[in-house]
Write a protein that holds these residues in place. Structure first.
Motif, PDB file in Angstrom:
ATOM      1  N   LYS A  14       0.853  -1.189   0.000  1.00 60.77           N
ATOM      2  CA  LYS A  14       0.000   0.000   0.000  1.00 60.77           C
ATOM      3  C   LYS A  14       0.884   1.232   0.000  1.00 60.77           C
ATOM      4  O   LYS A  14       1.772   1.371   0.825  1.00 60.77           O
ATOM      5  N   THR A  15       0.631   2.123  -0.922  1.00 60.69           N
ATOM      6  CA  THR A  15       1.448   3.323  -1.056  1.00 60.69           C
ATOM      7  C   THR A  15       0.875   4.423  -0.181  1.00 60.69           C
ATOM      8  O   THR A  15      -0.275   4.812  -0.331  1.00 60.69           O
ATOM      9  N   PRO A  16       1.665   4.954   0.775  1.00 62.93           N
ATOM     10  CA  PRO A  16       1.171   6.024   1.626  1.00 62.93           C
ATOM     11  C   PRO A  16       1.004   7.300   0.849  1.00 62.93           C
ATOM     12  O   PRO A  16       1.591   7.492  -0.202  1.00 62.93           O
ATOM     13  N   ALA A  17       0.195   8.182   1.398  1.00 64.70           N
ATOM     14  CA  ALA A  17      -0.021   9.472   0.744  1.00 64.70           C
ATOM     15  C   ALA A  17       1.256  10.272   0.747  1.00 64.70           C
ATOM     16  O   ALA A  17       2.116  10.113   1.591  1.00 64.70           O
ATOM     17  N   ALA A  18       1.361  11.163  -0.236  1.00 66.10           N
ATOM     18  CA  ALA A  18       2.569  11.989  -0.342  1.00 66.10           C
ATOM     19  C   ALA A  18       2.772  12.775   0.935  1.00 66.10           C
ATOM     20  O   ALA A  18       1.867  13.395   1.460  1.00 66.10           O
ATOM     21  N   GLY A  19       4.032  12.716   1.444  1.00 65.13           N
ATOM     22  CA  GLY A  19       4.352  13.458   2.647  1.00 65.13           C
ATOM     23  C   GLY A  19       4.091  12.686   3.916  1.00 65.13           C
ATOM     24  O   GLY A  19       4.431  13.120   5.001  1.00 65.13           O
ATOM     25  N   ALA A  20       3.439  11.503   3.827  1.00 63.19           N
ATOM     26  CA  ALA A  20       3.140  10.732   5.020  1.00 63.19           C
ATOM     27  C   ALA A  20       4.401  10.100   5.555  1.00 63.19           C
ATOM     28  O   ALA A  20       5.321   9.775   4.827  1.00 63.19           O
ATOM     29  N   ALA A  21       4.455   9.895   6.869  1.00 64.58           N
ATOM     30  CA  ALA A  21       5.620   9.265   7.473  1.00 64.58           C
ATOM     31  C   ALA A  21       5.653   7.799   7.112  1.00 64.58           C
ATOM     32  O   ALA A  21       4.634   7.115   7.101  1.00 64.58           O
ATOM     33  N   PRO A  22       6.834   7.245   6.816  1.00 65.84           N
ATOM     34  CA  PRO A  22       6.922   5.865   6.452  1.00 65.84           C
ATOM     35  C   PRO A  22       6.724   4.972   7.650  1.00 65.84           C
ATOM     36  O   PRO A  22       6.926   5.366   8.784  1.00 65.84           O
ATOM     37  N   SER A  23       6.322   3.755   7.397  1.00 62.79           N
ATOM     38  CA  SER A  23       6.151   2.801   8.472  1.00 62.79           C
ATOM     39  C   SER A  23       7.497   2.270   8.882  1.00 62.79           C
ATOM     40  O   SER A  23       8.516   2.491   8.251  1.00 62.79           O
ATOM     41  N   ALA A  24       7.538   1.512   9.997  1.00 63.22           N
ATOM     42  CA  ALA A  24       8.794   0.988  10.512  1.00 63.22           C
ATOM     43  C   ALA A  24       9.430   0.018   9.544  1.00 63.22           C
ATOM     44  O   ALA A  24      10.638  -0.128   9.509  1.00 63.22           O
ATOM     45  N   LEU A  25       8.625  -0.697   8.751  1.00 59.83           N
ATOM     46  CA  LEU A  25       9.167  -1.703   7.852  1.00 59.83           C
ATOM     47  C   LEU A  25       9.383  -1.163   6.451  1.00 59.83           C
ATOM     48  O   LEU A  25       9.993  -1.820   5.622  1.00 59.83           O
ATOM     49  N   ASP A  26       8.897   0.019   6.156  1.00 61.67           N
ATOM     50  CA  ASP A  26       9.025   0.582   4.819  1.00 61.67           C
ATOM     51  C   ASP A  26       9.429   2.034   4.959  1.00 61.67           C
ATOM     52  O   ASP A  26       8.613   2.890   5.256  1.00 61.67           O
ATOM     53  N   THR A  27      10.736   2.310   4.756  1.00 61.06           N
ATOM     54  CA  THR A  27      11.228   3.660   4.995  1.00 61.06           C
ATOM     55  C   THR A  27      11.192   4.521   3.746  1.00 61.06           C
ATOM     56  O   THR A  27      11.765   5.598   3.730  1.00 61.06           O
ATOM     57  N   LEU A  28      10.546   4.062   2.683  1.00 65.40           N
ATOM     58  CA  LEU A  28      10.400   4.915   1.511  1.00 65.40           C
ATOM     59  C   LEU A  28       9.549   6.126   1.864  1.00 65.40           C
ATOM     60  O   LEU A  28       8.527   6.011   2.543  1.00 65.40           O
ATOM     61  N   ARG A  29       9.995   7.277   1.385  1.00 61.06           N
ATOM     62  CA  ARG A  29       9.238   8.511   1.641  1.00 61.06           C
ATOM     63  C   ARG A  29       8.731   9.058   0.319  1.00 61.06           C
ATOM     64  O   ARG A  29       9.496   9.623  -0.464  1.00 61.06           O
ATOM     65  N   PRO A  30       7.441   8.896   0.008  1.00 65.69           N
ATOM     66  CA  PRO A  30       6.909   9.458  -1.236  1.00 65.69           C
ATOM     67  C   PRO A  30       6.724  10.963  -1.091  1.00 65.69           C
ATOM     68  O   PRO A  30       6.148  11.431  -0.116  1.00 65.69           O
TER      69      PRO A  30
END
Length: 243
Positions: free
Chosen positions: A7-23
């Motif tokens: 699931k792709t977080p909204a732009a600017g959202a903080a990444p989860s602990a397991l997924d540090t990608l920052r969109p």
């Protein structure tokens, strides 16, 4: 392939602990996926820069020995410049990377993905004094370990983030097939998944393509085509190709 299931977080959202990608979306409306760098690569980059600065200072001090007091004054001035302005000059004029960061594949950006400017770079580097407290950058290390994007105190105040620099490998080639218009409007996450699948299609076996295509059965099983070809057709339509 994670792009089809994550699931792709909204732009600017903080990444989860397991997924540090920052969109992030830049002011030019370009979408980027930033990958913040952790404490270890940042520490190694700092040590490389520290070694380089120390080498320059030792060489200069040795060369200025014959000038006695005047030479010592120049050496102190050089130390001040190297300590406080070396990182700023390289970060702003060197595309976000000091020599140490470049060696580790890192760079500094604003947290919106834009190149770092003079003010934020100066702020984050001046606040190294606070990150150093109480000794040996303990506050900075703790901040990196506790922050979801591995930011030290200077980064938080300056609004910057240290990320891995993406290598320019050229644009991926999407196989050309007959475009298929979707039966209904697709949300952004689904469009990303389709285009991501199509960009990687040439690197996958046919069996793997079909296996991944089955993860999106809701995109229309009525086209009378193989699932993978159906997804490629949708992707071709999304990038603007028309029959």
């Amino acid at each position: 392939m994670a792009v089809l299931t994550r699931k792709t977080p909204a732009a600017g959202a903080a990444p989860s602990a397991l997924d540090t990608l920052r969109p992030v979306t830049t002011p030019e409306l370009i979408e980027l996926q930033l990958r913040p760098a952790g404490l270890l690569p940042r520490a190694l980059a700092f040590l490389l820069d520290f070694g380089l600065r120390t080498g320059v200072l030792v060489f200069a001090s040795t060369a200025l020995t014959s000038l006695e007091g005047f030479g010592q004054g120049i050496a102190l001035l050089l130390w001040f410049v190297l300590e406080w302005f070396y990182p700023v000059l390289f970060e702003v004029l060197g595309k976000g990377a000091t020599p140490g960061k470049r060696a580790l594949g890192l760079k500094v950006l604003h947290d919106d993905g834009t190149p770092v400017a003079w003010g934020p770079s100066l702020t984050r580097n001046l606040l190294r004094a606070a990150d150093f407290l109480p000794f040996m950058y303990l506050f900075g290390a703790l901040s990196c370990l506790l922050h979801s994007e591995f930011r030290r105190l200077g980064d938080i105040v300056a609004g910057t983030v240290v990320v891995y620099a993406e290598k320019n490998t050229g644009l991926p080639r999407i196989p050309e097939v007959e475009p298929i218009a979707p039966a209904a409007p697709l949300d952004r996450a689904t469009q990303r998944a389709l285009i991501g699948f199509a960009e990687r299609a040439n690197t996958l076996t046919e069996a793997r393509r079909e296996e991944l295509a089955e993860l999106l059965p809701h995109l229309g099983n009525t086209y009378g085509t193989q699932p993978a070809n159906r997804l490629l057709g949708l992707a071709n339509y999304l990038i603007g190709r028309r029959a």
